[in-house]
Design a protein around this motif. Structure first.
Motif, PDB file in Angstrom:
ATOM      1  N   THR A  43      -3.407  14.257  28.967  1.00 54.83           N
ATOM      2  CA  THR A  43      -4.295  13.432  29.776  1.00 54.83           C
ATOM      3  C   THR A  43      -5.250  12.647  28.878  1.00 54.83           C
ATOM      4  OG1 THR A  43      -4.204  15.124  31.494  1.00 54.83           O
ATOM      5  CG2 THR A  43      -5.971  13.510  31.664  1.00 54.83           C
ATOM      6  N   PRO A  44      -5.422  11.358  29.137  1.00 54.10           N
ATOM      7  CA  PRO A  44      -6.365  10.571  28.327  1.00 54.10           C
ATOM      8  C   PRO A  44      -7.794  11.096  28.447  1.00 54.10           C
ATOM      9  CG  PRO A  44      -4.944   9.131  29.625  1.00 54.10           C
ATOM     10  CD  PRO A  44      -4.721  10.534  30.116  1.00 54.10           C
ATOM     11  N   GLY A  45      -8.560  10.923  27.361  1.00 55.02           N
ATOM     12  CA  GLY A  45      -9.958  11.301  27.366  1.00 55.02           C
ATOM     13  C   GLY A  45     -10.792  10.315  28.180  1.00 55.02           C
ATOM     14  N   ALA A  46     -12.088  10.540  28.201  1.00 55.57           N
ATOM     15  CA  ALA A  46     -13.005   9.727  28.997  1.00 55.57           C
ATOM     16  C   ALA A  46     -12.980   8.251  28.609  1.00 55.57           C
ATOM     17  CB  ALA A  46     -14.418  10.281  28.866  1.00 55.57           C
ATOM     18  N   HIS A  47     -12.664   7.950  27.378  1.00 56.00           N
ATOM     19  CA  HIS A  47     -12.617   6.566  26.899  1.00 56.00           C
ATOM     20  C   HIS A  47     -11.186   6.118  26.597  1.00 56.00           C
ATOM     21  CE1 HIS A  47     -16.966   6.565  26.659  1.00 56.00           C
ATOM     22  NE2 HIS A  47     -16.885   7.733  26.049  1.00 56.00           N
ATOM     23  N   GLY A  48     -10.208   6.808  27.206  1.00 54.82           N
ATOM     24  CA  GLY A  48      -8.807   6.452  27.033  1.00 54.82           C
ATOM     25  C   GLY A  48      -8.166   7.029  25.785  1.00 54.82           C
ATOM     26  N   GLU A  49      -8.831   7.960  25.103  1.00 53.10           N
ATOM     27  CA  GLU A  49      -8.294   8.563  23.880  1.00 53.10           C
ATOM     28  C   GLU A  49      -7.047   9.374  24.203  1.00 53.10           C
ATOM     29  OE1 GLU A  49     -12.845   9.118  23.945  1.00 53.10           O
ATOM     30  OE2 GLU A  49     -11.189   9.545  25.294  1.00 53.10           O
ATOM     31  N   LEU A  50      -6.130   9.399  23.213  1.00 54.20           N
ATOM     32  CA  LEU A  50      -4.876  10.126  23.410  1.00 54.20           C
ATOM     33  C   LEU A  50      -4.552  11.017  22.219  1.00 54.20           C
ATOM     34  CD1 LEU A  50      -2.384   7.429  24.794  1.00 54.20           C
ATOM     35  CD2 LEU A  50      -3.523   9.254  26.067  1.00 54.20           C
ATOM     36  N   THR A  64      -0.783   1.541  12.804  1.00 63.11           N
ATOM     37  CA  THR A  64       0.621   1.508  13.211  1.00 63.11           C
ATOM     38  C   THR A  64       0.832   0.468  14.311  1.00 63.11           C
ATOM     39  OG1 THR A  64       2.482   2.865  13.960  1.00 63.11           O
ATOM     40  CG2 THR A  64       0.353   3.329  14.959  1.00 63.11           C
ATOM     41  N   ARG A  65       2.092   0.047  14.428  1.00 62.79           N
ATOM     42  CA  ARG A  65       2.479  -0.844  15.521  1.00 62.79           C
ATOM     43  C   ARG A  65       3.217  -0.072  16.610  1.00 62.79           C
ATOM     44  NH1 ARG A  65       3.949  -6.710  13.190  1.00 62.79           N
ATOM     45  NH2 ARG A  65       2.205  -6.840  11.756  1.00 62.79           N
ATOM     46  N   LYS A  66       3.330   1.221  16.419  1.00 65.83           N
ATOM     47  CA  LYS A  66       3.989   2.047  17.437  1.00 65.83           C
ATOM     48  C   LYS A  66       3.161   2.010  18.716  1.00 65.83           C
ATOM     49  CE  LYS A  66       5.891   5.185  14.004  1.00 65.83           C
ATOM     50  NZ  LYS A  66       5.829   6.523  13.425  1.00 65.83           N
ATOM     51  N   PRO A  67       3.810   2.114  19.869  1.00 66.40           N
ATOM     52  CA  PRO A  67       3.062   2.114  21.130  1.00 66.40           C
ATOM     53  C   PRO A  67       1.982   3.197  21.139  1.00 66.40           C
ATOM     54  CG  PRO A  67       5.417   2.004  21.542  1.00 66.40           C
ATOM     55  CD  PRO A  67       5.249   2.265  20.072  1.00 66.40           C
ATOM     56  N   PHE A  68       0.865   2.875  21.742  1.00 61.60           N
ATOM     57  CA  PHE A  68      -0.263   3.807  21.785  1.00 61.60           C
ATOM     58  C   PHE A  68       0.118   5.132  22.438  1.00 61.60           C
ATOM     59  CE2 PHE A  68      -4.525   4.959  23.763  1.00 61.60           C
ATOM     60  CZ  PHE A  68      -5.020   5.526  22.598  1.00 61.60           C
ATOM     61  N   GLU A  69       1.035   5.102  23.374  1.00 55.88           N
ATOM     62  CA  GLU A  69       1.463   6.328  24.048  1.00 55.88           C
ATOM     63  C   GLU A  69       2.071   7.333  23.067  1.00 55.88           C
ATOM     64  OE1 GLU A  69       2.098   3.182  25.192  1.00 55.88           O
ATOM     65  OE2 GLU A  69       0.435   3.380  26.598  1.00 55.88           O
ATOM     66  N   TYR A  70       2.545   6.859  21.914  1.00 49.46           N
ATOM     67  CA  TYR A  70       3.095   7.758  20.891  1.00 49.46           C
ATOM     68  C   TYR A  70       2.029   8.681  20.312  1.00 49.46           C
ATOM     69  CZ  TYR A  70       7.649   5.369  20.544  1.00 49.46           C
ATOM     70  OH  TYR A  70       8.891   4.849  20.784  1.00 49.46           O
ATOM     71  N   ALA A  71       0.769   8.359  20.535  1.00 52.07           N
ATOM     72  CA  ALA A  71      -0.310   9.227  20.053  1.00 52.07           C
ATOM     73  C   ALA A  71      -0.220  10.610  20.687  1.00 52.07           C
ATOM     74  CB  ALA A  71      -1.673   8.601  20.354  1.00 52.07           C
ATOM     75  N   ARG A  72       0.454  10.714  21.826  1.00 49.86           N
ATOM     76  CA  ARG A  72       0.632  12.005  22.483  1.00 49.86           C
ATOM     77  C   ARG A  72       1.628  12.898  21.738  1.00 49.86           C
ATOM     78  NH1 ARG A  72       0.617   8.693  27.585  1.00 49.86           N
ATOM     79  NH2 ARG A  72      -1.243   9.318  28.712  1.00 49.86           N
ATOM     80  N   GLU A  73       2.479  12.280  20.913  1.00 51.01           N
ATOM     81  CA  GLU A  73       3.492  13.034  20.175  1.00 51.01           C
ATOM     82  C   GLU A  73       2.919  13.436  18.828  1.00 51.01           C
ATOM     83  OE1 GLU A  73       7.260  10.980  20.090  1.00 51.01           O
ATOM     84  OE2 GLU A  73       6.882  10.177  22.101  1.00 51.01           O
ATOM     85  N   ARG A  74       2.941  14.704  18.542  1.00 54.11           N
ATOM     86  CA  ARG A  74       2.251  15.252  17.382  1.00 54.11           C
ATOM     87  C   ARG A  74       2.702  14.632  16.063  1.00 54.11           C
ATOM     88  NH1 ARG A  74      -1.193  19.735  16.536  1.00 54.11           N
ATOM     89  NH2 ARG A  74      -2.018  19.308  14.476  1.00 54.11           N
ATOM     90  N   ALA A  75       3.975  14.414  15.875  1.00 55.20           N
ATOM     91  CA  ALA A  75       4.437  13.861  14.599  1.00 55.20           C
ATOM     92  C   ALA A  75       3.842  12.481  14.346  1.00 55.20           C
ATOM     93  CB  ALA A  75       5.962  13.791  14.572  1.00 55.20           C
ATOM     94  N   HIS A  76       3.804  11.644  15.374  1.00 50.60           N
ATOM     95  CA  HIS A  76       3.218  10.309  15.220  1.00 50.60           C
ATOM     96  C   HIS A  76       1.708  10.407  15.035  1.00 50.60           C
ATOM     97  CE1 HIS A  76       6.999   8.393  16.160  1.00 50.60           C
ATOM     98  NE2 HIS A  76       7.094   9.094  17.280  1.00 50.60           N
ATOM     99  N   ALA A  77       1.070  11.284  15.794  1.00 50.06           N
ATOM    100  CA  ALA A  77      -0.375  11.458  15.683  1.00 50.06           C
ATOM    101  C   ALA A  77      -0.760  11.967  14.294  1.00 50.06           C
ATOM    102  CB  ALA A  77      -0.877  12.415  16.767  1.00 50.06           C
ATOM    103  N   ASP A  78       0.025  12.909  13.758  1.00 52.29           N
ATOM    104  CA  ASP A  78      -0.261  13.428  12.419  1.00 52.29           C
ATOM    105  C   ASP A  78      -0.172  12.323  11.372  1.00 52.29           C
ATOM    106  OD1 ASP A  78      -0.613  15.996  13.400  1.00 52.29           O
ATOM    107  OD2 ASP A  78       1.394  16.675  12.831  1.00 52.29           O
ATOM    108  N   GLU A  79       0.827  11.483  11.516  1.00 50.98           N
ATOM    109  CA  GLU A  79       1.022  10.381  10.568  1.00 50.98           C
ATOM    110  C   GLU A  79      -0.206   9.453  10.552  1.00 50.98           C
ATOM    111  OE1 GLU A  79       4.098   6.698  10.558  1.00 50.98           O
ATOM    112  OE2 GLU A  79       4.951   8.670  11.016  1.00 50.98           O
TER     113      GLU A  79
END
Length: 148
Positions: A43-50, A64-79
């Protein structure tokens, strides 16, 4: 097992970084994750954080140019987290400051300019203290497991 994979990934990302720096980075990022999103809520945070590190859209697209929704996936977020950590670290070092876990967390919360300029709000200092306490706990646990 998931922590082993995260640690292996972060160690892999340590081109020209000493083992001590890599351990500090891993511990700091782990602590930030535990403070930001310990239950891995999609679920997004209060300011849309993912994601695990609760990235804001502007921070995400700085790396990154990856879609922001990828922030929910740990491997992309770690990168992206590794890149953001290294950017913050370089910012402190360019200013002649040691990039401690406290300062990295302070800048993660308030922004690099606010941290460098002494303008971070109290809530960001509280956040940085929480992150630092977790980092110290992780270091102690690592030291104790190495003695066994």
């Amino acid at each position: 097992m998931r922590w082993v994979a995260l640690f292996a990934f972060l160690m892999w990302m340590t081109v020209a970084v000493s083992p001590v720096d890599a351990a500090d980075r891993w511990e700091t990022l782990q602590a930030i994750h535990w403070v930001e999103n310990p239950n891995n809520s999609p679920t997004p945070g209060a300011h849309g954080e993912l994601g695990a590190y609760q990235f804001r859209r502007t921070t995400w697209f700085s790396y990154t140019r990856k879609p922001f929704e990828y922030a929910r996936e740990r491997a992309h977020a770690d990168e992206v987290a590794v890149m953001h950590y290294e950017w913050l670290k370089r910012g402190f070092e360019k200013s002649g400051m040691e990039a401690t876990p406290y300062l990295i967390a302070l800048a993660w919360s308030a922004g690099l300019n606010a941290a460098l300029g002494g303008r971070a709000p109290r809530v960001s200092h509280n956040y940085a203290t929480r992150v630092t306490n977790i980092v110290e706990s992780l270091k102690l646990r690592t030291a104790q497991s190495g003695q066994e």
